[in-house]
Design a protein around this motif. Sequence first.
Motif, PDB file in Angstrom:
ATOM      1  N   TYR A 214      46.806  38.091  41.201  1.00 41.98           N
ATOM      2  CA  TYR A 214      46.962  36.833  40.448  1.00 41.98           C
ATOM      3  C   TYR A 214      46.756  37.076  38.946  1.00 41.98           C
ATOM      4  CZ  TYR A 214      46.751  31.900  39.274  1.00 41.98           C
ATOM      5  OH  TYR A 214      47.032  30.677  38.733  1.00 41.98           O
ATOM      6  N   LEU A 215      45.690  37.814  38.622  1.00 41.15           N
ATOM      7  CA  LEU A 215      45.410  38.069  37.202  1.00 41.15           C
ATOM      8  C   LEU A 215      46.409  39.055  36.611  1.00 41.15           C
ATOM      9  CD1 LEU A 215      41.513  38.487  37.310  1.00 41.15           C
ATOM     10  CD2 LEU A 215      42.789  36.446  36.661  1.00 41.15           C
TER      11      LEU A 215
ATOM     12  N   LEU B  98      41.142  31.744  34.740  1.00 43.65           N
ATOM     13  CA  LEU B  98      42.136  32.333  33.830  1.00 43.65           C
ATOM     14  C   LEU B  98      42.297  31.468  32.585  1.00 43.65           C
ATOM     15  CD1 LEU B  98      44.170  34.595  33.371  1.00 43.65           C
ATOM     16  CD2 LEU B  98      45.847  33.301  34.677  1.00 43.65           C
TER      17      LEU B  98
ATOM     18  N   LEU C 124      34.358  36.174  38.283  1.00 43.62           N
ATOM     19  CA  LEU C 124      35.383  36.894  39.045  1.00 43.62           C
ATOM     20  C   LEU C 124      34.803  38.157  39.694  1.00 43.62           C
ATOM     21  CD1 LEU C 124      38.347  36.494  36.538  1.00 43.62           C
ATOM     22  CD2 LEU C 124      38.343  35.657  38.897  1.00 43.62           C
TER      23      LEU C 124
ATOM     24  N   ILE D 114      42.886  38.403  43.820  1.00 42.08           N
ATOM     25  CA  ILE D 114      42.523  38.174  42.416  1.00 42.08           C
ATOM     26  C   ILE D 114      43.213  39.187  41.513  1.00 42.08           C
ATOM     27  CG2 ILE D 114      40.588  38.354  40.777  1.00 42.08           C
ATOM     28  CD1 ILE D 114      38.842  36.999  42.951  1.00 42.08           C
TER      29      ILE D 114
ATOM     30  N   GLU E 296      41.746  32.504  28.624  1.00 42.86           N
ATOM     31  CA  GLU E 296      42.779  32.271  27.603  1.00 42.86           C
ATOM     32  C   GLU E 296      42.303  31.409  26.442  1.00 42.86           C
ATOM     33  OE1 GLU E 296      45.861  30.737  30.069  1.00 42.86           O
ATOM     34  OE2 GLU E 296      46.611  32.736  30.644  1.00 42.86           O
TER      35      GLU E 296
ATOM     36  N   VAL F 147      40.544  30.511  40.594  1.00 39.48           N
ATOM     37  CA  VAL F 147      41.029  31.678  39.850  1.00 39.48           C
ATOM     38  C   VAL F 147      41.913  31.230  38.691  1.00 39.48           C
ATOM     39  CG1 VAL F 147      42.294  33.866  40.011  1.00 39.48           C
ATOM     40  CG2 VAL F 147      40.896  33.100  41.928  1.00 39.48           C
ATOM     41  N   SER F 148      42.743  30.224  38.946  1.00 41.65           N
ATOM     42  CA  SER F 148      43.608  29.679  37.893  1.00 41.65           C
ATOM     43  C   SER F 148      42.776  29.070  36.758  1.00 41.65           C
ATOM     44  CB  SER F 148      44.536  28.625  38.491  1.00 41.65           C
ATOM     45  OG  SER F 148      45.275  27.989  37.484  1.00 41.65           O
TER      46      SER F 148
ATOM     47  N   TRP G 191      42.547  42.819  28.437  1.00 34.65           N
ATOM     48  CA  TRP G 191      41.225  42.251  28.119  1.00 34.65           C
ATOM     49  C   TRP G 191      40.195  43.363  27.892  1.00 34.65           C
ATOM     50  CZ3 TRP G 191      41.892  38.959  33.121  1.00 34.65           C
ATOM     51  CH2 TRP G 191      42.841  37.943  32.884  1.00 34.65           C
TER      52      TRP G 191
ATOM     53  N   ASN H 102      47.111  42.376  32.436  1.00 35.48           N
ATOM     54  CA  ASN H 102      46.202  41.472  31.718  1.00 35.48           C
ATOM     55  C   ASN H 102      44.776  42.008  31.716  1.00 35.48           C
ATOM     56  OD1 ASN H 102      48.027  39.496  30.912  1.00 35.48           O
ATOM     57  ND2 ASN H 102      47.914  38.427  32.873  1.00 35.48           N
ATOM     58  N   ILE H 103      44.350  42.519  32.878  1.00 40.10           N
ATOM     59  CA  ILE H 103      42.975  43.038  32.974  1.00 40.10           C
ATOM     60  C   ILE H 103      42.779  44.172  31.966  1.00 40.10           C
ATOM     61  CG2 ILE H 103      41.311  44.225  34.478  1.00 40.10           C
ATOM     62  CD1 ILE H 103      42.576  42.709  36.853  1.00 40.10           C
TER      63      ILE H 103
END
Length: 935
Positions: free
Chosen positions: A224-225, A189, A207, A221, A193, A185-186, A233, A229-230
């Motif tokens: 974490y995200l 991300l 994802l 997830i 980015e 997941v990291s 995006w 941020n979601i």
Amino acid sequence: QMEDPIQLKEEGNKYFQANDYEKAVQSYTQAIKLNKDKALQAVLYRNRAACFLKKEEYAKAASDASRAIDINASDIKALYRRSQALEKLGKLDQAFKDAQKCATIEPRNKNFQETLRRLGANIQEKVNASQTSIQFSTDSRVQKMFEILLDENSEKEKREKAANNLIVLGREEAGAERIFQNNGVSLLLQLIETKDAELILAAVRTLSGMCTGHKARATAILHYLGIKNICMWMSVDNEEISLSVCNLLQTITDCLLGQGKEEHHGKEEAVVLDTKKDLRMITVHLLDMLVSNKVSGQGRDRALNLLNKNIPRKDLKDQDNSRTIFVIDNGLKKILKVVGQIPELPDCLPLTENTQLTASVLLNKLYDDLRCDPERDNYRVICEEYIKSKIDPQDMDKTLHAVQMVSGVLQGPFDLGNKLLGMKGIMEMMVSLCGSEREIDQLVAVEALIHASTKLSRATFIISNGVTLLKDIYKKTKNEKIKIRALVGLCKLGSAGGTDYGLRQFAEGSTEKLAKQCRKWLCNTSIDARTRKWAVEGMAYLTFDADVKDDFVEDQPALQAMFELAKTSDKTILYSVASALVNCTNSYDTKELVPELVQLAKFSKQHVPEEHPKDKKDFVVKRVKRLLKAGVVSALVCMVKADSAILTDQSKELIARVFLALCEDPKDRGTIVAQGGGKALIPLAVEGTEVGKIKASHALAKIAAISNPDIAFPGERVYEVVRPLVSLLDTERDGLQNYEALLGLTNFSGRSDKLRLKIVKEKALPDIENYMFENHDQLRQAATECMCNLVVNKEVQERFVADGNDRLKLVVLLCGEDDEKVQVAAAGALAMLTAAQKKLCSKMTQVTTQWLEILQRLCLHDNMKVQHRGLVITFNLITADKELAKKLVETELLEILTYIGKQKDDPKKQHILNVARDCLTKCMDYGLIKPLSQA
């Protein structure tokens, strides 16, 4: 050489004890060739298997042991030897099963127990090693993919391949878990980015795959995200990325709501996840997106679509509408702000052509999801207070937003919008804004008046106060956006006034001239789609005029432009396009004029409406042909696929009316099917207004009556058509609908027994039987032909056999009808019934005293089809029972059979002669008659 298998077996045993396994094998092999006793054969194979084990030829040992087991399944020695051989061959699972059988037969045998423990341990070790190997392999693959993707110097082709592989891996449970466990997941991300569109898409899609069907992983997830941020995006001005992120958030929401396939993994089953907090957090951020200047028009649309899909209840029987209440209390004003936006003003939020309509749809869904009057009153009060807060006589732009909000609500929950129009000064403000010198004021006000004039009471107010202003605007303005709205406003008010005369009066000119202008706007692609939609609405009103509709279908570019606009997700456009097409095809309901009343009206000097020459059948047929040529079916199919919030029940009814008009000519039905019309009609026949469902069902019946069902309705779809056809078998439907439904069912029942069974399960049988005795010849004929096909089904036959019904009697009597087509069908049904069920042969002679007379008439009929069926029935009766055959021989039927059987061979009626001769032959076999030479 010995030839006794037992001696050879003893010899082989001696060699085995002496460790001479090669000679032992030779002795056992020779014994196997000579032996014929099964029990001994099993022992020989078992012993030879032991030799092969000693020689380390394990495949041969397993084969011989299997042969021994085939003879005796509980041969414990053979089972154990096969287990030993399979273990050596590495087939541990199979070896374990054989050892398990041995332990079951002799549970106290320590050797078997030890073998089981050893094999179990080896199997577990192998599984662990395999899993470790797979995990190591998957982990290394995942790591390699990320290395390629994050390396800016990687070749483009390698990066694309790695991205696609990662997406595929994310969709597999094992792959998704390995990505998740290995810091995936990291790393994903990091890909997002990079701001590289292709990498962002790959990461987001991976994802989505990882979240699907896994609540715990989806929650992790999401956290974490970060929802912020979601949403950020999703706000970008890139349609593909925005849509992918929207799909990711929908997948997470589905998991949190417990929708879709939920799988439990390991300890997750014991973990109770409280998802309400996360769902509320997502809702709050989506509502915030609606009023943010940083969100793109596409992003705003995504947020609205997610709210539309996930907030209102799916089933109104569910009592929990807390999500809707939360949105109304915390976000209704934000939704109103969106519908109140004016694109022409500089402070407008970024919008697409669909944003405000989607917001109106959300307003409607939320309002419909409320359970009681207090909840609806709260909704109304919030709207009223917010709109009042925007009305400022000193700030015209602010006031315009208030008017635009009312206009937006009128496109959503109309009843609420109508109440808002009753607020003090709203209607007067709309009318006064029409007289403003600012074009933006006129634009917003005219549009609001159009939506407001749907209610007759409001239209009356506007007719009294705003018509002159609309006429002035239409004449004087040079702004096409305002001009077209003013025209539609006049058209709509003319319609509300109730007559075409009123429309002409308001427009001060012929409707043809106005329609020509509308067609120009339709074809002018330089005008924005939002403005062009008003041209479609104008045509919906103007095509009431026969001259206008005739000119319109001649204008192919205008038609194509309208069809293209119909593909947009706009409720008003769909309804307007459907309305215009109903007018062009004359598929609206008309009152039939009674000649006597017409004469009476003329005598009393009252106005009698006369049919326009261009509304007569010939002109209507020509217009339908032109529409088909222009591709109207494809446009209608596209319209049917629209979201239920956009495609209203009224629009569905209009589309069904158009389809029915298009299906009128049998020659056109193939084209309609080829372009997807058959498939599109099915949902229209199931959902919508009662009238709409009947029209769609009738159109389906027209197609089903003459088309090959396998082509018109391929696969399982054909079974969905049965219910709409059966729904037309009702006394409240007209004769044509009954008749064409029966033709369709006749066609279907001739295709397969599965279809016949479906027709029976839809309870069509009693209705079909009723129509078999209808006074109308064609209905009676169609119903009898349908029954002729249905009697092939065993369940239908059993209903005829059952006691206490007159079904067989009715069919026999129909065979005596004067109508030849009815006779053909009835005789065919009777022939199949008597062939399939012998009980019906004797029953036939008991149901009516006329049976023999009817049968004789069938056998002597001039129509060869009827005659052949009559003779087949006779043959069935003769073969069913000797006593019944004797009864027939004693009647004139014997003379009839003899007369037909003696005729010379004739290719045209050879099948008839053959059946008659078969009847006579069977009678001779019974000894009821003698051959001519013996007579």
